[in-house]
Design a protein around this motif. Structure first.
Motif, PDB file in Angstrom:
ATOM      1  N   ALA A 767       0.836  -1.206   0.000  1.00 11.95           N
ATOM      2  CA  ALA A 767       0.000   0.000   0.000  1.00 11.95           C
ATOM      3  C   ALA A 767       0.871   1.257   0.000  1.00 11.95           C
ATOM      4  O   ALA A 767       0.584   2.231  -0.704  1.00 11.95           O
ATOM      5  N   GLN A 768       1.941   1.240   0.777  1.00 12.71           N
ATOM      6  CA  GLN A 768       2.858   2.382   0.808  1.00 12.71           C
ATOM      7  C   GLN A 768       3.542   2.573  -0.551  1.00 12.71           C
ATOM      8  O   GLN A 768       3.731   3.698  -1.015  1.00 12.71           O
ATOM      9  N   ALA A 769       3.923   1.450  -1.165  1.00 15.19           N
ATOM     10  CA  ALA A 769       4.559   1.535  -2.481  1.00 15.19           C
ATOM     11  C   ALA A 769       3.593   2.118  -3.509  1.00 15.19           C
ATOM     12  O   ALA A 769       3.974   2.952  -4.342  1.00 15.19           O
ATOM     13  N   ALA A 770       2.329   1.674  -3.454  1.00 17.21           N
ATOM     14  CA  ALA A 770       1.323   2.206  -4.382  1.00 17.21           C
ATOM     15  C   ALA A 770       1.161   3.705  -4.196  1.00 17.21           C
ATOM     16  O   ALA A 770       1.058   4.464  -5.169  1.00 17.21           O
ATOM     17  N   ARG A 771       1.178   4.142  -2.955  1.00 16.05           N
ATOM     18  CA  ARG A 771       1.064   5.581  -2.677  1.00 16.05           C
ATOM     19  C   ARG A 771       2.270   6.332  -3.228  1.00 16.05           C
ATOM     20  O   ARG A 771       2.149   7.413  -3.808  1.00 16.05           O
ATOM     21  N   ALA A 772       3.465   5.744  -3.059  1.00 18.72           N
ATOM     22  CA  ALA A 772       4.683   6.381  -3.568  1.00 18.72           C
ATOM     23  C   ALA A 772       4.682   6.463  -5.087  1.00 18.72           C
ATOM     24  O   ALA A 772       5.257   7.385  -5.665  1.00 18.72           O
ATOM     25  N   LEU A 773       4.031   5.487  -5.739  1.00 14.91           N
ATOM     26  CA  LEU A 773       3.971   5.472  -7.200  1.00 14.91           C
ATOM     27  C   LEU A 773       2.877   6.387  -7.753  1.00 14.91           C
ATOM     28  O   LEU A 773       2.706   6.473  -8.972  1.00 14.91           O
ATOM     29  N   GLY A 774       2.136   7.039  -6.851  1.00 16.86           N
ATOM     30  CA  GLY A 774       1.138   8.010  -7.285  1.00 16.86           C
ATOM     31  C   GLY A 774      -0.214   7.424  -7.623  1.00 16.86           C
ATOM     32  O   GLY A 774      -1.014   8.060  -8.333  1.00 16.86           O
ATOM     33  N   GLU A 775      -0.520   6.225  -7.085  1.00 17.25           N
ATOM     34  CA  GLU A 775      -1.828   5.633  -7.348  1.00 17.25           C
ATOM     35  C   GLU A 775      -2.903   6.341  -6.529  1.00 17.25           C
ATOM     36  O   GLU A 775      -2.609   7.185  -5.683  1.00 17.25           O
ATOM     37  N   ASP A 776      -4.169   5.954  -6.762  1.00 11.63           N
ATOM     38  CA  ASP A 776      -5.308   6.612  -6.118  1.00 11.63           C
ATOM     39  C   ASP A 776      -5.143   6.623  -4.601  1.00 11.63           C
ATOM     40  O   ASP A 776      -4.938   5.564  -3.987  1.00 11.63           O
ATOM     41  N   LYS A 777      -5.270   7.806  -4.021  1.00 14.67           N
ATOM     42  CA  LYS A 777      -5.039   7.992  -2.588  1.00 14.67           C
ATOM     43  C   LYS A 777      -6.005   7.158  -1.746  1.00 14.67           C
ATOM     44  O   LYS A 777      -5.591   6.450  -0.823  1.00 14.67           O
ATOM     45  N   ALA A 778      -7.286   7.232  -2.049  1.00 15.53           N
ATOM     46  CA  ALA A 778      -8.292   6.514  -1.260  1.00 15.53           C
ATOM     47  C   ALA A 778      -8.065   5.007  -1.340  1.00 15.53           C
ATOM     48  O   ALA A 778      -8.188   4.289  -0.334  1.00 15.53           O
ATOM     49  N   ALA A 779      -7.699   4.516  -2.514  1.00 14.42           N
ATOM     50  CA  ALA A 779      -7.457   3.082  -2.674  1.00 14.42           C
ATOM     51  C   ALA A 779      -6.246   2.638  -1.855  1.00 14.42           C
ATOM     52  O   ALA A 779      -6.252   1.552  -1.248  1.00 14.42           O
ATOM     53  N   CYS A 780      -5.241   3.479  -1.844  1.00  9.68           N
ATOM     54  CA  CYS A 780      -4.036   3.164  -1.054  1.00  9.68           C
ATOM     55  C   CYS A 780      -4.364   3.115   0.432  1.00  9.68           C
ATOM     56  O   CYS A 780      -3.871   2.243   1.161  1.00  9.68           O
ATOM     57  N   GLU A 781      -5.200   4.048   0.874  1.00  6.67           N
ATOM     58  CA  GLU A 781      -5.572   4.083   2.293  1.00  6.67           C
ATOM     59  C   GLU A 781      -6.380   2.850   2.675  1.00  6.67           C
ATOM     60  O   GLU A 781      -6.185   2.269   3.741  1.00  6.67           O
ATOM     61  N   ARG A 782      -7.300   2.452   1.788  1.00  8.67           N
ATOM     62  CA  ARG A 782      -8.094   1.248   2.068  1.00  8.67           C
ATOM     63  C   ARG A 782      -7.192   0.014   2.107  1.00  8.67           C
ATOM     64  O   ARG A 782      -7.371  -0.877   2.932  1.00  8.67           O
ATOM     65  N   ALA A 783      -6.205  -0.016   1.208  1.00  9.28           N
ATOM     66  CA  ALA A 783      -5.277  -1.153   1.181  1.00  9.28           C
ATOM     67  C   ALA A 783      -4.445  -1.213   2.462  1.00  9.28           C
ATOM     68  O   ALA A 783      -4.217  -2.296   3.015  1.00  9.28           O
ATOM     69  N   ALA A 784      -3.984  -0.050   2.944  1.00  7.72           N
ATOM     70  CA  ALA A 784      -3.204  -0.018   4.183  1.00  7.72           C
ATOM     71  C   ALA A 784      -4.056  -0.444   5.374  1.00  7.72           C
ATOM     72  O   ALA A 784      -3.613  -1.216   6.241  1.00  7.72           O
TER      73      ALA A 784
END
Length: 831
Positions: A767-784
């Motif tokens: 989830a942190q990597a996805a956030r660093a790569l600029g993916e959808d913020k809400a999706a990253c938060e749900r994944a974390a």
């Protein structure tokens, strides 16, 4: 040209030197002023005045005067010697050595200058220079044993073992009369020579020397240990076994003697033969614990159960509090982990288990068993602990375990209260007092913890308990205090504590100065060599690593909070401090303001306490022949200047460089280095840390996270824009840790997530990597937040996910907190 002195002033100058040596600084300063009043350009007097000012703590004024003295008299060895001493005070050891060498050219026969130069050379580990200085000192005073010993040590530390041995042999041959058998210095020199011979690898000659020259040595234990070791290395098994048996008869509780005896007998793989050895010593020494406990390490099946039953029954009958601590290392074996609590339960049902003392000890053992991380069931742990407390309500050990159970529940508030209650059961015990303070700090009760520690500090310390704890170099308290201040948002005081710990390690480094001469005078040669080698590894100590990692984390968060990390596009979600445009400034200011008020209150209380003290005490302390130098005033007691740094990534290198140098196998140190170097755009260094972490644990979730972050940063930077050597290194070394240039990083991360869906840390890293790569913020938060739903997630793993969401200022935070509270009822760590 320097001005000459009259007879009267020459006598005054000698008085200045005596006053300085006797630490009578005021008298010496007055005498120097009298000389300079008549001969204002006398360089030696100016230099001595500078030395006195330096001793009084006026280092800047002293340095300026020392430079002026040199301009007046460049040919004075005193001026150059003092100049070197002043540089040493400023910790500029290279310049100090240069000044000493100039002084020595002008006055080659000066033993003081030669000694100061030698001490600084060994302090700086300039072994070849130290050899030369020691050779000169030997030529000046060949009649002293320590002159020869010092040169031998210099060659030894420089790796010239044969030369070192020759020096010791030559001195021994010059003696007309054999030294007395009670001569401690000679006894130590003999064992030191034997140590050097052994280090050359010639074990046979080391044994022969030991049996001839050291047969009457005063250090009998060292002789016996070395003899047994040499016999074992030479394959003389029967003699080695006899030697180790002699050592066991001397100390049957020493575990290593048993291991070495078994190795000498060649029965490492024969469990029955090994058990016979331990049974022999258990019968021979009825009170020997080691002979009964060590067999539990290698026995298995019914043999283990029976041996463990006897051992556990013996310990529980005696109500030995450390029983579980002695056996918990066995829990790596699942059979033993299941057998030990079953034996404790059986003990409770037996006749022995019905006695109050034995029953309480068994309940205590079971409480610790279920509290241990490899067999954790906190509900059962609390049940057994409460039953034990019912039997012995005043037991400090039982109360401490209850506090630990609360801690593992995540309820730091109740843990702190329970540990404080345990402290109240024995107010004279320093250990439980320290434990209570530690738990209070974990609950962010800094002021309360300081008062608790104050119960065992000196009541008359000006400045209160904290000053005494600093003087006593209480590193664990400073570390916990700094971490608590960091959690409360008081960056200044947190940094202050971490810098104080760094200074303590620096003091330990400097403390060698006193031993370079002392150890030779006392003849403590082996201990001195051991100390030198220990000092070379000083900053690999876990105390330093922990404080340094805390400091790096804080400096990185300061950098990210400034917005620089976000602008560079490298902070991603590693720290989360600036993912939404910086930290919550209002909350930080509020916390800092509150902490400042509390610190000011504590300072006022300390000042009032100092004012109430008997003023005659201070006067009495100043009486006597010498005068102590003035204490240096702390111009930043609250760490405000540290917190206002303009370049946190430059300041952090003070902590990071020794951390990477001395703890290269600490994976957290490599991750810390990666975070700093990535933000500094030092991509090759960041890659070096990543590769080191990959070599230590290729499956660690942060290895994947940081590999993607580095590749993403390089793609954003455009690899072709970097210097050719940098490109070459990156292309050559990056393959093992991350996808190649141009690879689809999102797909790589999705594959990683799919492969590690059963691990909460890996889910969070994805989830942190996805956030660093600029993916959808809400999706990253749900994944974390989804890390909480992974089967088997621990409280610590959930807390890590919570901190990430908190750093992101995620909309999922409240739902996560509620879900975590349901999963771990009573945990306050999510508040």
């Amino acid at each position: 040209m320097p001005q000459p002195l009259s007879t009267r002033e020459a006598n005054l100058f000698r008085q200045v030197i005596r006053n300085y040596e006797d630490k009578q600084y005021k008298r010496g300063l007055k005498a120097a002023e009298q000389i300079l009043k008549k001969t204002p350009r006398h360089g030696d007097t100016m230099a001595m005045k500078a030395l006195i000012l330096n001793a009084q703590g006026k280092t800047d004024e002293a340095f300026a005067l020392g430079k002026e003295a040199l301009t007046v008299d460049m040919r004075s060895h005193i001026c150059w010697h003092v100049y070197g001493l002043l540089y040493r005070t400023h910790k500029n050891f290279e310049e100090a050595i240069k000044a000493y060498k100039f002084a020595l050219r002008l006055e080659p026969e000066s033993p003081q200058i030669q000694r100061d130069l030698a001490i600084l050379q060994i302090q700086m580990r300039d072994y070849q220079g130290y050899v030369q200085s020691r050779h000169a000192m030997l030529q000046a005073k060949p009649q002293l044993r320590q002159s020869w010993t010092g040169l031998a040590i210099a060659h030894h530390l420089a790796g010239e073992l044969q030369e070192a041995e020759n020096i010791l042999t030559t001195y021994q041959d010059t003696l007309k009369n054999a030294p007395s058998k009670t001569d401690l210095e000679n006894s130590e020199a003999v064992m030191y020579r034997n140590m050097i011979i052994a280090e050359t690898g010639d074990t046979q000659r080391a044994l022969e020397h030991l049996e001839s020259d050291a047969k009457d040595n005063l250090d009998r234990l060292a002789v016996m240990e070395r003899r047994a070791e040499y016999l074992s290395k030479l394959g003389r098994k029967d003699e080695a076994a006899t030697a180790y048996r002699a050592l066991l008869d001397r100390n049957s509780e020493h575990p290593q003697y048993y291991y070495d005896l078994i190795k000498a007998l060649g029965i490492e793989e024969d469990a029955k033969a090994k058990k016979a050895i331990f049974d022999e010593y258990a019968d021979k020494y009825a009170r020997c614990d080691a002979a009964r406990r060590i067999p539990l390490d290698f026995l298995s099946g019914d043999e283990f159960r029976e041996a463990a039953r006897r051992y556990l029954t013996l310990m529980l009958n005696k109500a030995v509090p450390s029983t579980f601590a002695n056996l918990k290392h066995l829990y790596s074996d699942s059979f033993k982990k299941e057998t030990l609590p079953a034996l404790a339960e059986a003990y409770l049902e037996s006749e022995d288990g019905k006695k109050v003392q034995g029953k309480a000890a068994a309940l205590y053992f079971l409480a610790q068993h279920y509290n241990y991380h490899l067999s954790r069931d906190l509900t059962k742990a609390m049940e057994y602990c409460e039953k034990a407390i019912e039997l012995e309500p005043k037991s400090v050990d039982f109360a401490m375990t209850k506090a630990r159970i609360y801690k593992h529940h995540g309820n730091v508030k109740k843990a702190s209260e329970a540990m404080d209650y345990a402290r109240s059961l024995d107010i004279k015990d320093r250990y439980i007092n320290s434990k209570a303070a530690k738990y209070q700090l974990r609950n962010n009760e800094n002021e309360k913890a300081l008062k608790t520690m104050g119960l065992f500090t000196r009541a008359d310390t000006v400045g209160g308990p904290l000053v005494d704890l600093l003087d006593m170099q209480c590193v664990w308290f400073l570390t916990e205090d700094g971490e608590a201040h960091a959690r409360r948002g008081n960056t200044g005081l947190a940094l202050k504590r971490f810098h104080q710990i760094w200074n303590i390690f620096d003091i330990w480094q400097e403390d060698q100065f006193d031993f370079h001469s002392f150890s030779l005078r006392k003849g403590l040669i082996r201990a001195y060599v051991d100390m030198i080698r220990w000092e070379d590894r000083l900053r690999e100590h876990p105390f330093y690593s922990r404080a340094a990692l805390d400091a790096v984390k804080l400096y990185v968060s300061m950098y990210d909070a400034s917005g620089a990390g976000l602008a560079n596009g490298v902070n991603g979600s590693a720290s989360g401090a600036a993912a939404d445009g910086g930290a919550d400034v209002a909350a930080e200011k509020k916390a800092a303001k509150k902490a400042k008020k509390e610190a000011q209150k504590a300072e006022r209380e300390a000042a009032e306490k100092a004012a109430k003290q008997d003023p005659n005490k201070a006067a009495a302390a100043q009486k006597g022949k010498g005068e102590e130098p003035a204490a240096k005033k702390d111009d930043d007691p609250e760490g405000k200047k540290l917190a206002q740094t303009k370049d946190p990534l430059d300041d952090v290198m003070k902590f990071l460089t020794p951390l990477l140098q001395f703890s290269p196998k600490n994976i957290e140190a490599q991750f810390a280095g990666f975070e700093v170097f990535l933000r500094r755009r030092k991509y090759v260094l960041a890659l070096g840390c990543l590769n080191a972490a990959h070599a230590l644990d290729a499956e660690h979730p942060k290895v994947h996270l940081h590999a993607l972050r580095l590749r993403h940063a390089l793609d954003a930077e455009t690899l072709g824009g970097l210097p050719a050597p940098v490109q070459a290194v990156i292309k050559a070394d990056f393959a093992a840790a991350a996808p190649p240039p141009g690879a689809d990083l999102k797909k790589a991360n999705d594959a990683f997530r799919a492969a590690h869906g059963a691990s909460a840390p890996h889910v969070l890293a994805a989830a942190q990597a996805a956030r660093a790569l600029g993916e959808d913020k809400a999706a990253c938060e749900r994944a974390a937040a989804g890390a909480l739903e992974v089967e088997g997630v621990t409280l610590e793993e959930a807390l890590e996910a919570y901190e990430v969401l908190k750093g992101w200022k995620s909309g999922e935070l409240e739902a996560f907190r509620t879900a975590a509270g349901g999963k771990w009822p009573g945990a306050t760590v999510f508040a």
